[in-house]
Scaffold this motif. Sequence first.
Motif, short mmCIF file in Angstrom:
data_model
loop_
_atom_site.label_atom_id
_atom_site.label_comp_id
_atom_site.label_asym_id
_atom_site.label_seq_id
_atom_site.Cartn_x
_atom_site.Cartn_y
_atom_site.Cartn_z
N ILE A 277 0.89 -1.12 0.15
CA ILE A 277 -0.03 -0.15 -0.11
C ILE A 277 0.86 1.17 -0.05
O ILE A 277 0.59 2.25 -0.84
N PHE A 278 1.75 1.32 0.93
CA PHE A 278 2.89 2.39 0.90
C PHE A 278 3.65 2.68 -0.50
O PHE A 278 3.42 3.79 -1.02
N TRP A 279 3.80 1.35 -0.97
CA TRP A 279 4.62 1.70 -2.39
C TRP A 279 3.58 2.12 -3.38
O TRP A 279 3.98 3.24 -4.28
N VAL A 285 0.35 9.20 -5.43
CA VAL A 285 0.62 10.62 -5.16
C VAL A 285 1.57 11.37 -6.02
O VAL A 285 1.31 12.55 -6.40
N LEU A 286 2.51 10.49 -6.48
CA LEU A 286 3.56 11.10 -7.63
C LEU A 286 2.62 11.15 -8.79
O LEU A 286 3.05 12.42 -9.74
N THR A 292 -1.51 13.84 -0.41
CA THR A 292 -0.42 13.53 0.57
C THR A 292 -1.43 12.96 1.70
O THR A 292 -1.47 11.99 2.73
N GLY A 293 -2.39 13.84 2.06
CA GLY A 293 -3.37 13.80 3.30
C GLY A 293 -4.35 12.47 3.01
O GLY A 293 -4.55 11.67 3.71
N ASP A 294 -4.76 11.98 1.69
CA ASP A 294 -5.39 11.03 1.21
C ASP A 294 -4.54 9.48 1.63
O ASP A 294 -4.87 8.66 2.37
N LEU A 295 -3.23 9.65 1.22
CA LEU A 295 -2.50 8.62 1.62
C LEU A 295 -2.17 8.29 2.95
O LEU A 295 -2.34 7.17 3.31
N VAL A 296 -2.10 9.44 3.94
CA VAL A 296 -1.84 9.21 5.41
C VAL A 296 -2.97 8.69 5.85
O VAL A 296 -2.92 7.75 6.69
N ALA A 297 -4.35 9.35 5.41
CA ALA A 297 -5.45 8.63 6.10
C ALA A 297 -5.60 7.41 5.60
O ALA A 297 -6.18 6.52 6.47
#
Length: 598
Positions: A277-279, A285-286, A292-297
Amino acid sequence: MKTNVLNQENTSQKSDAKTLWLAIRRIFRLSKPYRLKFYVATVLAVASSAVGLSVPLGLKALLDSVFQSADADLLNLIALILFGLFVGQAFLSFGSTYWLEWVGERVVTDLRKRLYEHLQRLGFRYFSDKRLGEITSRLTNDVGSVRTALTNALPQTITVTFSLLGSIALMIMLNWRLSLIVFLTVPVVTLLTRYFGGKIRKLSRDIQDDLADSTAVAEDALGAIRIVKAFAREVYEVGRYTESVENLFQTSRKKILLTSLFWSGISVMFMTTLVIIFWYGGLEVLAGRLTTGDLVAFIFYAFSISRSISQMSRLYTDINSAVGASDRIFELLDEIPEIQDSSDAIAIDQIEGRVEFRKVWFAYEKERPVLKDISLDILAGETVAVVGPSGAGKTTLINLIPRFFDPQKGNILIDGNDIRHIKKKSLREHIAIVPQDVHLFGTSIKENIRYGKLDAADDEIRRAAADANALEFIEQIPQGLDAKVGEKGVKLSGGQRQRLAIARALLKDPGILLLDEATSSLDSESEAQVQEALERLMQNRTTFIIAHRLSTVQHSDRIIVIEQGEIVQQGSHSELLTKGGLYKQLYEMQFREENVAR
């Protein structure tokens, strides 16, 4: 062939699932009197989970709105809101935890009382088939499993399910592509949970059984510590207990191994999922398709799902463990008392004491009758001795009178009433027993005597003790009637224990008295004192005496001679000696033995 095996496995899994569900429902029903508190606690827990689900959205707003717009006021507001959410969640969690723990402890207390009350209703046959340590284990160790299920497993299943579904919904809303990665792991986790859960449940039941065995071994040895030391068997008993606890360890080790394998596999699976998921989220995001907020959430919700599924897996194994142990509790509660009052049973206020046996047959095991076609008519106030070789059925005969057991054939009547149609409590209130091995409770002398009449005044207790030839030795003890007798009366001699048992019976003032080898294990001096007390106790009562020493029953109104479960002779001492037969043989043999002993 392969299809048949698969069908059998599917049927077995469905059966296990159904059994598990029924057991959970039965555990949950125990909380019925406190259901409102349970629901309030569960609602508070769900509310706490809902607050927790809103936190990642706050972090998303913090990252996307505050840092991009550099709005300090908005930063302060969101930080304040987050702080309020955490405080609110703490209060909700406190309320939920308190009430769930309260309900759990209350249910366990009620269950222990219910189990103990049920044990008191069960008949002698149940206790002869079970070891005391095993019964004690069910009252102590097994009951704790119900508390675990009620306070942890069941409520957390609801809150974790809510958290899981909420996280999934919010995750799909944020990015459905990333959500697919998480969803791929769910079927695998479900299959692993079902596979390991069934095995863990069985091992949990085995652990409770092994724990009960080790408790029983310890109670056996500690309850007979005098015999253990007399035979210098301390090392042997340590070996027995060591073997039993080692068996418990080996079973526990298997459960630990399975549980550890299960959790390690789940952990690796979810950590791998989070890395993916992180990868993949970083690529999104790129590419500008995710903030960035969506990814953190999203990562927070992924952690939440991971934690929720892990918790559900753990809860599933915990529930299986709890159900495995609670099976033993419900097995005991489902035990039907062998001796029960009939629907038309009556209470009797007083009895004259006439006892009739009409063609009575009794067996502990089928095909092996202990009593065969016994017919007797004992008049009120008559003293009857029951004699015969060991194993003839003497004790069994008198145990039928208070309905410790019911005969398979025939009837027993008291004053013309079939004892099956007399309420057990009412029947036994009019019968007293003085056994060979007197059991005294580990309380005071006064409380042991008062057991014969719970509302007896101190003067009545002193009078009963005096009539039982017990008051003299009681007054020589520093604390007198208030002195503690020790576990099973260990601080008193055999004769002293017998006299307390007689005092207890005198206080009860029964219409029927059963004496089972009451003087057989006493020395001459103690026997004389006990015999004198017994004569007072026997006055104006129907009395059954079982005695090995025939010299103690010569003055009985009638002597019943039993051999291999049948009455072979009856009459007075002189009549039986004149007739010859088994009684005369037993009497002459004892007479010769006593002369040799002199």
